[in-house]
Design an enzyme around this catalytic site. Sequence first.
Site, PDB file in Angstrom:
ATOM      1  N   GLU A 132      36.835  41.080  39.764  1.00 57.80           N
ATOM      2  CA  GLU A 132      37.834  40.450  38.717  1.00 57.80           C
ATOM      3  C   GLU A 132      37.438  40.460  37.497  1.00 57.80           C
ATOM      4  OE1 GLU A 132      37.855  37.423  37.183  1.00 57.80           O
ATOM      5  OE2 GLU A 132      37.078  35.931  38.974  1.00 57.80           O
ATOM      6  N   ARG A 146      33.943  29.294  42.727  1.00 60.43           N
ATOM      7  CA  ARG A 146      34.632  30.380  43.724  1.00 60.43           C
ATOM      8  C   ARG A 146      35.430  31.438  42.964  1.00 60.43           C
ATOM      9  NH1 ARG A 146      33.625  28.776  48.247  1.00 60.43           N
ATOM     10  NH2 ARG A 146      35.015  30.566  49.396  1.00 60.43           N
ATOM     11  N   CYS A 168      30.615  43.998  37.167  1.00 58.25           N
ATOM     12  CA  CYS A 168      29.384  44.581  37.732  1.00 58.25           C
ATOM     13  C   CYS A 168      28.295  43.862  37.190  1.00 58.25           C
ATOM     14  CB  CYS A 168      29.117  46.270  37.305  1.00 58.25           C
ATOM     15  SG  CYS A 168      29.132  46.491  35.760  1.00 58.25           S
ATOM     16  N   HIS A 175      28.084  50.517  33.533  1.00 59.14           N
ATOM     17  CA  HIS A 175      27.913  50.055  34.968  1.00 59.14           C
ATOM     18  C   HIS A 175      26.485  49.773  35.518  1.00 59.14           C
ATOM     19  CE1 HIS A 175      29.069  49.233  39.116  1.00 59.14           C
ATOM     20  NE2 HIS A 175      28.114  50.276  39.413  1.00 59.14           N
ATOM     21  N   ASP A 221      24.954  48.049  45.563  1.00 60.26           N
ATOM     22  CA  ASP A 221      25.729  48.115  44.286  1.00 60.26           C
ATOM     23  C   ASP A 221      26.977  47.063  44.773  1.00 60.26           C
ATOM     24  OD1 ASP A 221      27.508  47.821  42.339  1.00 60.26           O
ATOM     25  OD2 ASP A 221      27.689  50.223  42.253  1.00 60.26           O
TER      26      ASP A 221
END
Length: 271
Positions: free
Chosen positions: A42, A67, A72, A111, A126
């Site tokens: 997110e 939480r 990435c 990334h 990943d």
Amino acid sequence: MSLSKGDLRAYFDRIGFSSEARADRETLEALVAAHTATIPFENLNPFLGLPVSLSPDALVDKLIRHRRGGYCYEQNGLFSHVLETVGFDFTPLAARVLWMQSDDAATPRTHKLLLVNLLQGLVLADVGFGGAVCTGVLDLVPELVQSTAHERFRLVEVSGLWRQQIEIGGEWRATYQFDLTPQLSVDDELGNWWTSANPASHFTFSLVAARSPAGRRHALRNFDYSIHVSGSESEKRRLGSPGEVCTVLESDFGIAIPDRERLVSRLEAIA
């Protein structure tokens, strides 16, 4: 950086991992599957104009204690600290994202992924590629079709460049391209700033969330919500209001929204 025993235990509790953790393939596969099933991808912080810190304490605080999820740099950042604590030998890498773009698109190295050295050989791990994340561990072997709990994946290698591909509807589609040059933490800081703060980054103006429990994938982009079930037709629907988006984020993605009022306001602006 290694995590404390308490933080490692909290991470295992967060993802529901209760086995003995060893630096082997079985443990790595279990951790990747549990992490991608539980901790959502997110971008609430960039979308809400909040900073994204990559410090180990900040990652533990956000993704475990509060939480939340992340993208990435946060997901694989936390995962790298977990792997180091367990005793894995790995190298951070950087990739150019090709997902939803042409295979020859010129994209920046934004990334983060991990190359893990196991007794059986090198593998990719990943846990931070959103709705197309590989929920398994991929052997660094060219052209080998590899099954996961979701889709099949393969790696294609040409002149030292590796391209990860996912099979969707019988078609192989590229997710990203990388080489084996080790990345330093300063490289991550630069990519993280671009991803979280540059106005050209879609994370600053579009809401994205994803989670991949066994056999299905949940994906949200602004008001468009999809549930992809293995072997079945995907369920797609348009959420009717910012309040419904918040409810889905909390119930289906398990995200503790940091500022609900601010999120509603941002969603109203793009509705």
